[in-house]
Design an enzyme around this catalytic site. Sequence first.
Site, PDB file in Angstrom:
ATOM      1  CG  HIS A  81      -2.044  -1.108   1.160  1.00  0.00           C
ATOM      2  ND1 HIS A  81      -2.798  -1.512   2.290  1.00  0.00           N
ATOM      3  CD2 HIS A  81      -2.382  -1.834   0.106  1.00  0.00           C
ATOM      4  CE1 HIS A  81      -3.570  -2.410   1.840  1.00  0.00           C
ATOM      5  NE2 HIS A  81      -3.196  -2.973   0.529  1.00  0.00           N
ATOM      6  CG  HIS A 238      -7.765  -2.838  -2.052  1.00  0.00           C
ATOM      7  ND1 HIS A 238      -7.110  -1.901  -1.273  1.00  0.00           N
ATOM      8  CD2 HIS A 238      -6.962  -3.972  -1.678  1.00  0.00           C
ATOM      9  CE1 HIS A 238      -6.177  -2.323  -0.614  1.00  0.00           C
ATOM     10  NE2 HIS A 238      -5.953  -3.666  -0.956  1.00  0.00           N
ATOM     11  CG  ASP A 242      -3.560  -4.799  -3.123  1.00  0.00           C
ATOM     12  OD1 ASP A 242      -2.800  -4.029  -2.184  1.00  0.00           O
ATOM     13  OD2 ASP A 242      -4.263  -5.676  -2.740  1.00  0.00           O
ATOM     14  CG  HIS A 265      -0.225  -9.106  -2.990  1.00  0.00           C
ATOM     15  ND1 HIS A 265       0.211  -8.104  -3.551  1.00  0.00           N
ATOM     16  CD2 HIS A 265      -1.070  -9.149  -2.145  1.00  0.00           C
ATOM     17  CE1 HIS A 265      -0.709  -7.221  -2.716  1.00  0.00           C
ATOM     18  NE2 HIS A 265      -1.473  -7.979  -1.933  1.00  0.00           N
TER      19      HIS A 265
HETATM   20 ZN   LIG Z   1      -4.081  -4.484  -0.445  1.00  0.00          ZN
END
Ligand SMILES: [Zn+2]
Length: 285
Positions: A81, A238, A242, A265
Amino acid sequence: MSGETQQQTIGGPAVIKGVGLHTGRKCRATFLPAQPNAGITFVRVDLPGKPAFEARVENVVDVVRGTTLGMGEARVYTIEHILSALNGLGIDNMTIEMDDNEPPVLDGSAKGFIDAIRSAGIVEQDSPKHFFTVSTPVEYSSHQTVIRIEPSDQFEIECTVDYNHPMVSNQTLVYRRDQDYEKEIAPARTFCFDYEIEALRKNGLAKGGSLDNAIVVGPEGIYNQGEALRFPDEFVRHKVLDLMGDLMLLGSPIRAKIIAKRCGHGHNIKFLKQLIQEKKIPLNA
Ligand SMILES: [Zn+2]
């Protein structure tokens, strides 16, 4: 728009305090200016020798519910973030000193980091930005996930999520560099589904998580009483937040189009590694 051609850093120190999302540990993070071409570095000032972690893909050691940098036994958890805020503001060089292992989660978005950087100011530096570009597409795919980079004369992301969930079905968002990151992406909060919480806790994750810093999604609505979603499509926003954080780990601002379907991720990092290999970028250049 400033920062289009010249490298940028923060104008002076800015301090953020709070608990980490996964560790639940209190942490004070201090943002400091850094020299041109220094890049983004996290420093654990609480450890002997104050180890420094360059925010680069080769230093990523874990990608479970966050992106973690590691060196030996030392870790810096959940960096994405902060990195996203830096990407959104076009900051190339900054040092982040931390007195524990995970930056504060704040409200689960990047807004608090933006506010801190804005209050300290952003300064242009005496060196040009070196953009990462592609002349041909590179595509990463795994099961239903696809992340692809294509030539474009500006940074843009087209991101799609599809969780087969009544509250979070198919959402697609297109974000371009000339759109307002601070208004459109930074306020979007992290989220999880109610049925995931037990497993997260069992795995030692989300210890600092609460309805103050995460959206918890149930079958018929969100559990965050008193606060509605900030956007009808806050979830995909969001995901863009990310992804913009993880893309910073390339070490150069990107001038290309990224198309991401069902990213996360782990996939983001694998995509970056494939990209580095196919473009034959030397690590630690
Ligand atoms: Zn996040």
